[in-house]
Scaffold this motif. Sequence first.
Motif, mmCIF file in Angstrom:
data_model
loop_
_atom_site.group_PDB
_atom_site.id
_atom_site.type_symbol
_atom_site.label_atom_id
_atom_site.label_comp_id
_atom_site.label_asym_id
_atom_site.label_seq_id
_atom_site.Cartn_x
_atom_site.Cartn_y
_atom_site.Cartn_z
ATOM 1 N N TYR A 6 29.018 70.008 19.080
ATOM 2 C CA TYR A 6 29.793 69.738 20.288
ATOM 3 C C TYR A 6 29.575 68.306 20.774
ATOM 4 O O TYR A 6 28.517 67.715 20.564
ATOM 5 N N LEU A 7 30.578 67.808 21.453
ATOM 6 C CA LEU A 7 30.439 66.558 22.186
ATOM 7 C C LEU A 7 30.939 66.827 23.604
ATOM 8 O O LEU A 7 32.141 66.944 23.839
ATOM 9 N N GLN A 8 29.980 66.980 24.502
ATOM 10 C CA GLN A 8 30.314 67.197 25.909
ATOM 11 C C GLN A 8 30.486 65.831 26.569
ATOM 12 O O GLN A 8 29.559 65.006 26.546
ATOM 13 N N MET A 9 31.638 65.635 27.164
ATOM 14 C CA MET A 9 31.952 64.341 27.766
ATOM 15 C C MET A 9 32.169 64.515 29.264
ATOM 16 O O MET A 9 33.005 65.326 29.686
ATOM 17 N N HIS A 10 31.404 63.780 30.041
ATOM 18 C CA HIS A 10 31.525 63.798 31.500
ATOM 19 C C HIS A 10 31.938 62.414 32.003
ATOM 20 O O HIS A 10 31.799 61.417 31.301
ATOM 21 N N SER A 11 32.408 62.394 33.236
ATOM 22 C CA SER A 11 32.772 61.122 33.884
ATOM 23 C C SER A 11 33.653 60.274 32.988
ATOM 24 O O SER A 11 33.403 59.078 32.792
ATOM 25 N N LEU A 12 34.665 60.897 32.452
ATOM 26 C CA LEU A 12 35.523 60.193 31.507
ATOM 27 C C LEU A 12 36.255 59.041 32.180
ATOM 28 O O LEU A 12 36.636 59.115 33.361
ATOM 29 N N LYS A 13 36.436 57.983 31.407
ATOM 30 C CA LYS A 13 37.098 56.778 31.886
ATOM 31 C C LYS A 13 38.329 56.506 31.030
ATOM 32 O O LYS A 13 38.386 56.950 29.869
ATOM 33 N N PRO A 14 39.282 55.766 31.536
ATOM 34 C CA PRO A 14 40.454 55.427 30.715
ATOM 35 C C PRO A 14 40.069 54.753 29.394
ATOM 36 O O PRO A 14 40.752 54.966 28.384
ATOM 37 N N GLU A 15 39.000 53.995 29.397
ATOM 38 C CA GLU A 15 38.578 53.324 28.165
ATOM 39 C C GLU A 15 37.980 54.281 27.138
ATOM 40 O O GLU A 15 37.677 53.879 26.016
ATOM 41 N N ASP A 16 37.802 55.539 27.514
ATOM 42 C CA ASP A 16 37.375 56.551 26.537
ATOM 43 C C ASP A 16 38.556 57.103 25.749
ATOM 44 O O ASP A 16 38.368 57.888 24.814
ATOM 45 N N THR A 17 39.746 56.717 26.123
ATOM 46 C CA THR A 17 40.941 57.176 25.435
ATOM 47 C C THR A 17 40.918 56.729 23.985
ATOM 48 O O THR A 17 40.768 55.540 23.692
ATOM 49 N N ALA A 18 41.059 57.688 23.088
ATOM 50 C CA ALA A 18 40.993 57.397 21.656
ATOM 51 C C ALA A 18 41.223 58.686 20.882
ATOM 52 O O ALA A 18 41.226 59.774 21.460
ATOM 53 N N VAL A 19 41.388 58.534 19.590
ATOM 54 C CA VAL A 19 41.314 59.682 18.696
ATOM 55 C C VAL A 19 39.843 59.842 18.319
ATOM 56 O O VAL A 19 39.203 58.883 17.878
ATOM 57 N N TYR A 20 39.333 61.024 18.502
ATOM 58 C CA TYR A 20 37.934 61.310 18.222
ATOM 59 C C TYR A 20 37.823 62.068 16.902
ATOM 60 O O TYR A 20 38.564 63.029 16.666
#
Length: 125
Positions: free
Chosen positions: A79-93
Amino acid sequence: VQLQASGGGLVQSGSSLRLSCKVSRFTMDYYAIGWFRQAPGEEREGVSCIASSDGSTEYADTVKGRFTISRDKSKLTVYLQMHSLKPEDTAVYYCAAASSVRTFCPLTTMVIDYWGEGTQVTVSS
């Protein structure tokens, strides 16, 4: 080697999201798993990784304190739990596997042996 990522979506800035990477038993036991991301026009970059042997983890500076990688061996899932997401986290993972014989915890694309299909994460401001 099976790698199947899921869980992406469209969320607002500050939200949380959890990505999942379904792997095979062989992959779980013999490969270190990394999460990578690629934004449009950018190179693919390492986000986080987890070692096969002892579950040690590493994170890119850009996500430290916000993202957490973990695994559930019984469910064969990383798993990859992501918190406090920001617009710069936008991507294909992407989740990816690197042989634990050669790599402890893969955060660079150069050591990856297998790639899964990506899942899109879009963070709106």
